[in-house]
Design a protein around this motif. Structure first.
Motif, short mmCIF file in Angstrom:
data_model
loop_
_atom_site.label_atom_id
_atom_site.label_comp_id
_atom_site.label_asym_id
_atom_site.label_seq_id
_atom_site.Cartn_x
_atom_site.Cartn_y
_atom_site.Cartn_z
N THR A 130 0.85 -1.20 0.00
CA THR A 130 0.00 0.00 0.00
C THR A 130 0.89 1.24 0.00
OG1 THR A 130 -0.07 0.02 2.41
CG2 THR A 130 -1.90 -1.09 1.27
N GLU B 299 -3.25 -2.61 -6.52
CA GLU B 299 -4.23 -2.92 -7.56
C GLU B 299 -4.99 -1.65 -7.92
OE1 GLU B 299 -3.95 -4.43 -4.62
OE2 GLU B 299 -2.82 -6.18 -5.35
N GLU B 300 -5.37 -0.91 -6.88
CA GLU B 300 -6.12 0.33 -7.08
C GLU B 300 -5.26 1.37 -7.81
OE1 GLU B 300 -8.44 3.55 -4.22
OE2 GLU B 300 -7.43 1.84 -3.30
N ILE B 301 -3.99 1.44 -7.41
CA ILE B 301 -3.07 2.42 -8.02
C ILE B 301 -2.90 2.14 -9.51
CG2 ILE B 301 -0.64 3.15 -8.08
CD1 ILE B 301 -0.64 2.81 -5.01
N GLN C 73 -5.56 12.38 -6.80
CA GLN C 73 -6.47 11.61 -5.95
C GLN C 73 -6.66 12.23 -4.58
OE1 GLN C 73 -8.10 8.63 -6.85
NE2 GLN C 73 -7.38 9.38 -8.84
N LYS D 161 -4.92 1.07 -11.50
CA LYS D 161 -6.13 1.39 -12.30
C LYS D 161 -6.31 2.90 -12.49
CE LYS D 161 -8.66 -2.71 -10.96
NZ LYS D 161 -9.14 -3.11 -9.64
N LEU D 162 -5.47 3.69 -11.84
CA LEU D 162 -5.65 5.15 -11.87
C LEU D 162 -5.49 5.73 -13.27
CD1 LEU D 162 -3.68 6.38 -8.73
CD2 LEU D 162 -6.17 6.33 -9.08
N LYS E 125 -5.03 9.49 1.79
CA LYS E 125 -5.52 8.23 1.27
C LYS E 125 -4.44 7.15 1.38
CE LYS E 125 -8.77 7.61 -2.52
NZ LYS E 125 -9.08 7.92 -3.90
N MET F 114 -3.67 3.64 -0.52
CA MET F 114 -4.15 2.87 -1.66
C MET F 114 -3.34 1.61 -1.86
SD MET F 114 -4.45 6.07 -4.26
CE MET F 114 -5.48 5.37 -5.51
N GLY F 115 -4.03 0.54 -2.26
CA GLY F 115 -3.34 -0.70 -2.59
C GLY F 115 -2.80 -0.65 -4.01
#
Lengths: 207, 264
Positions: free
Chosen positions: B52, B68-70, B106, B72-73, B63, B65-66
């Motif tokens: 993270t 996977e989420e990063i 973000q 997708k940004l 924030k 963020m993991g």
């Protein structure tokens, strides 16, 4: 030499030490041939040759303490050769810097020598080694006389210290390896100081 | 694992990339040792999952963020950049990444934020260098906010189309191509926006040798060696080092009026 009773053995020792002393050079030559020295082979060779110049310098300085503590005399027999190998590797080390690092850009080399302490110290060490290498023969000893020759060759202590300083100042942050060299150098030089002090004390006692 | 190929970028150089072998076997990552070969040998132990990144400080929405989420940004882009190390060598590396600005958007930086601090991972059990000291851990770096928002500044998650090898700073690292390599922190876990200039690890270690800006500059020597030339890994002859590592057209205007000798 061959006329001496141990002549053959002696020549064997010298031949062995001579061959072994060429091994580091062989290692780097082979490494270049086979592309086995990593991503930056020129740096690996430059640093490797410098390290071996320093190694040979310290090995040379170990000959006298080895006789004193272990009773070995053979290191003294090959000491001159080892000292000359120190000079040999130092010359190659300098050559790699002048050639592959600077490509004989004398202006840049001059700037380097005056502006950068670790280069200044390295160059000084090399200059001081020249008279030592040049007088490493029986004729020079005769010409200078034993005492003066010995005084001149005590400069090797200074060369050892300057060489380790050169190494220390080159390193970016991790000075553990230079520290090991400082410890060994200090040990080798301090044994000599101890003898000097003892000798002085003995003389005082006799008076 | 395959991550790319990634969208081509106008910022990519057409120079020949350094071989994958050299890019992944000649690294400075002091957490794994100070020899260039150490990271390739020891970094396989680095735990990169789960990962993270927390973004905090002077922001409206801090924030965490993991990975996977990063990822997708923003769409991943291939950015073939020159990398110039402060030690006098250079490479050309095809990174896979996205502009740092996508990440910073973000959290909505506040008007008072002037600098960005990057804090990298500390895993004492996987990193032999942490146990030995040498530098002040965690390794931290910093940029001025406008440098961080510049389109050349990216977060890289891969190189050569694959996931970033651990020794190159997996799973997420900073890449700032006009600055010396050490500015581009590896394995980043925290990004902090601040109003004062962060004190970076190398500035603490040797303030006279490593400045905050550390822009590639052939006319400002490192106190112990010249920065006028560099050896491109894989090449025999040395190259002339270019101002801002050849990115002057894009970034020089960030520094108008700044004395680059003083702010080195």
């Amino acid at each position: 030499m061959l006329l001496r009773p141990h002549g053959l053995k002696l020549n064997g020792l010298k031949l062995f030490v001579f061959t072994a002393s060429l091994a580091p050079l062989g290692w780097y030559a082979w490494g270049i041939q086979t592309d086995n020295l990593g991503a930056n082979p020129i740096e690996a060779v430059t640093r490797g040759l410098g390290t071996w110049a320093l190694n040979f310098l310290l090995i040379t300085l170990a000959a006298t303490p080895l006789r004193h503590y272990a009773g070995w005399t053979w290191p003294l027999i090959v000491r001159r050769m080892l000292g000359l190998f120190a000079f040999f590797y130092a010359s190659l080390h300098l050559t790699t810097y002048l050639w592959f690092d600077q490509f004989f850009d004398w202006l840049a080399i001059g700037k380097d020598i005056f502006k950068r302490p670790f280069i200044t110290v390295g160059m000084t060490t090399f200059l001081l080694l020249i008279p030592l290498a040049a007088t490493s023969n029986a004729r020079a000893i005769r010409k200078l006389g034993g005492r003066r020759w010995q005084q001149l060759h005590r400069m090797v202590y200074l060369c050892g210290a300057l060489a380790v300083l050169h190494y220390t100042w080159m390193v970016k942050a991790d000075i553990r390896k230079p520290l090991i060299y400082w410890v060994i150098l200090t040990a080798l030089l301090s044994t000599r100081m101890v003898w000097q002090i003892r000798k002085a004390q003995c003389q005082q006692f006799r008076k | 694992a395959r991550l790319g190929p990634g969208k081509a970028s106008v910022f990519s150089t057409t120079e020949a990339p350094t071989s994958l072998k050299n890019v992944t076997s000649y690294n400075n990552f002091y957490e794994f040792g100070t020899n260039k070969e150490d990271p390739a040998e020891y970094a396989h132990t680095l735990r990169v999952k789960p990962w993270t990144v927390s973004i905090e400080g002077l922001v409206k929405k801090p924030k965490t963020m993991g990975m996977e989420e990063i990822l997708k940004l923003a769409p991943l882009e291939e950015r073939i950049y020159r990398l110039r190390c402060v030690e006098g060598w250079s490479m050309v590396i095809p990174w896979l990444g996205f502009p740092l600005v996508s990440l910073l958007k973000q959290v909505e930086p506040l008007g008072s934020a002037k600098y960005v601090e990057f804090i990298t991972a500390v895993q004492p059990d996987t990193m032999p260098g942490i146990r030995r000291g040498v530098l002040d851990w965690p390794y931290t770096e910093g940029l001025r906010l406008d440098e961080a928002l510049h389109p050349l500044t990216i977060m890289a998650a891969g190189l050569y189309g694959d996931v970033l090898p651990n020794q190159n700073g997996a799973p997420l690292r900073l890449v700032v191509p006009w600055k010396y390599g050490f500015k581009s922190g590896k394995s980043i876990v925290k990004i902090r926006l601040t109003d004062s200039q962060p004190r970076t690890t190398w500035m603490k270690s040797a303030p006279s040798e490593y400045g905050f800006y550390s822009n590639v500059n052939p006319t400002v020597d490192h106190p112990r060696w010249s920065q006028a030339t560099e050896r491109r890994i894989g090449e025999f002859f040395k190259r002339k080092t270019l101002p801002f590592n050849g990115y002057a057209d894009q970034v020089a205007q960030l520094y108008t009026g700044l004395d680059l000798r003083k702010y080195f």
